[in-house]
Design a protein around this motif. Structure first.
Motif, mmCIF file in Angstrom:
data_model
loop_
_atom_site.group_PDB
_atom_site.id
_atom_site.type_symbol
_atom_site.label_atom_id
_atom_site.label_comp_id
_atom_site.label_asym_id
_atom_site.label_seq_id
_atom_site.Cartn_x
_atom_site.Cartn_y
_atom_site.Cartn_z
ATOM 1 N N SER A 70 -13.853 -56.758 86.437
ATOM 2 C CA SER A 70 -14.597 -57.593 85.764
ATOM 3 C C SER A 70 -14.438 -58.027 84.354
ATOM 4 C CB SER A 70 -16.157 -56.382 85.639
ATOM 5 O OG SER A 70 -15.624 -54.875 85.196
ATOM 6 N N ASP A 71 -14.857 -57.228 82.901
ATOM 7 C CA ASP A 71 -14.077 -57.253 81.559
ATOM 8 C C ASP A 71 -14.494 -56.391 81.295
ATOM 9 O OD1 ASP A 71 -16.660 -56.069 81.267
ATOM 10 O OD2 ASP A 71 -17.272 -56.590 79.358
ATOM 11 N N SER A 72 -13.503 -55.145 81.553
ATOM 12 C CA SER A 72 -13.662 -53.980 81.260
ATOM 13 C C SER A 72 -13.028 -53.488 82.472
ATOM 14 C CB SER A 72 -14.169 -52.946 80.302
ATOM 15 O OG SER A 72 -15.327 -52.395 81.148
ATOM 16 N N SER A 73 -13.349 -53.745 83.442
ATOM 17 C CA SER A 73 -12.440 -52.445 84.910
ATOM 18 C C SER A 73 -12.363 -53.389 86.094
ATOM 19 C CB SER A 73 -13.804 -51.783 85.575
ATOM 20 O OG SER A 73 -15.135 -52.856 85.084
ATOM 21 N N ILE A 83 -12.113 -48.012 85.259
ATOM 22 C CA ILE A 83 -11.552 -48.523 84.017
ATOM 23 C C ILE A 83 -10.560 -48.893 83.457
ATOM 24 C CG2 ILE A 83 -13.131 -48.499 81.629
ATOM 25 C CD1 ILE A 83 -15.029 -46.638 83.168
ATOM 26 N N LEU A 84 -10.002 -50.038 82.674
ATOM 27 C CA LEU A 84 -8.783 -49.720 82.557
ATOM 28 C C LEU A 84 -8.166 -49.367 81.468
ATOM 29 C CD1 LEU A 84 -9.567 -54.078 81.676
ATOM 30 C CD2 LEU A 84 -8.430 -52.968 83.746
ATOM 31 N N THR A 85 -8.930 -48.108 80.340
ATOM 32 C CA THR A 85 -8.402 -47.629 79.709
ATOM 33 C C THR A 85 -8.385 -46.400 80.463
ATOM 34 O OG1 THR A 85 -10.990 -46.943 78.845
ATOM 35 C CG2 THR A 85 -9.534 -48.430 77.772
ATOM 36 N N ARG A 164 -0.194 -52.837 77.679
ATOM 37 C CA ARG A 164 -1.528 -52.427 78.324
ATOM 38 C C ARG A 164 -1.631 -53.289 78.900
ATOM 39 N NH1 ARG A 164 -4.347 -56.906 73.655
ATOM 40 N NH2 ARG A 164 -2.884 -58.333 74.096
ATOM 41 N N ILE A 166 -5.195 -56.094 80.837
ATOM 42 C CA ILE A 166 -6.437 -57.018 80.206
ATOM 43 C C ILE A 166 -6.767 -56.940 81.901
ATOM 44 C CG2 ILE A 166 -5.994 -56.279 77.578
ATOM 45 C CD1 ILE A 166 -5.250 -59.284 77.648
#
Length: 170
Positions: A70-73, A83-85, A164, A166
């Motif tokens: 998904s856009d953030s995970s 979650i990416l962060t 990072r 993304i």
């Protein structure tokens, strides 16, 4: 008149080729991108690829297969979301198999060195002992390099500001 038709046909063919490539680029599947900011170092993970990562505040790495992005995970195995962060580090294990194969080849070269040294001294020079002293040193170096190749576990990328991850969705 035929030259004009050929020129028109050629222009039409090039136009169709360009339009078909643009359509192909727009339908690319999304991927997880590990990159180092400001450099060309990038690793792509597609859905179905194995991924080894460590979530924040955990000691152990998780090995899983990407099943959805998904856009953030990203989702792994039984649609467990991360979650990416919240990812602290990633391991790139794509070269482990190559290193193991190289180590295997190096170990197979050791008996060949002993065999060639013994055959050379037995048939060509007639010297004794059959195996030269240098062969032992070279075999030791080869054994150390082969062992190091077997110990290679992959490269670790820490998300400490330089690296990072993304999700790239076209």
């Amino acid at each position: 008149m035929p030259a004009r038709n050929f020129k028109l046909f050629k222009t039409l063919l090039v136009s169709v080729a360009l339009l078909s490539t643009l359509n192909g680029y727009s339908q690319m599947e999304p991927f997880l991108l590990l990159e180092k900011a400001g450099t060309k170092h990038r690793i792509r993970y597609y859905v179905g690829d194995p991924i080894t990562f460590r979530p924040r505040f955990q000691k152990n790495f998780n090995e899983a297969t990407l099943v959805k992005l998904s856009d953030s995970s990203f989702y792994v195995n039984q649609y467990t979301e991360f979650i990416l962060t919240d990812v602290d580090a990633l391991l790139d294990r794509s070269k482990v198999k190559s290193f193991r194969n190289m180590g295997k080849g190096i170990f197979l070269a050791i008996p060949a060195m002993f065999l060639f040294s013994a055959a050379n001294n037995a048939f060509n020079t007639g010297r004794s002992p059959l195996i030269d002293k240098e062969v032992y040193a070279i075999a030791g170096v080869f054994a150390a390099i082969g062992g190091a190749c077997y110990l290679y576990k992959g490269k670790r990328y820490n998300m400490d500001g330089r690296w990072r991850i993304i999700v790239v969705d076209h």
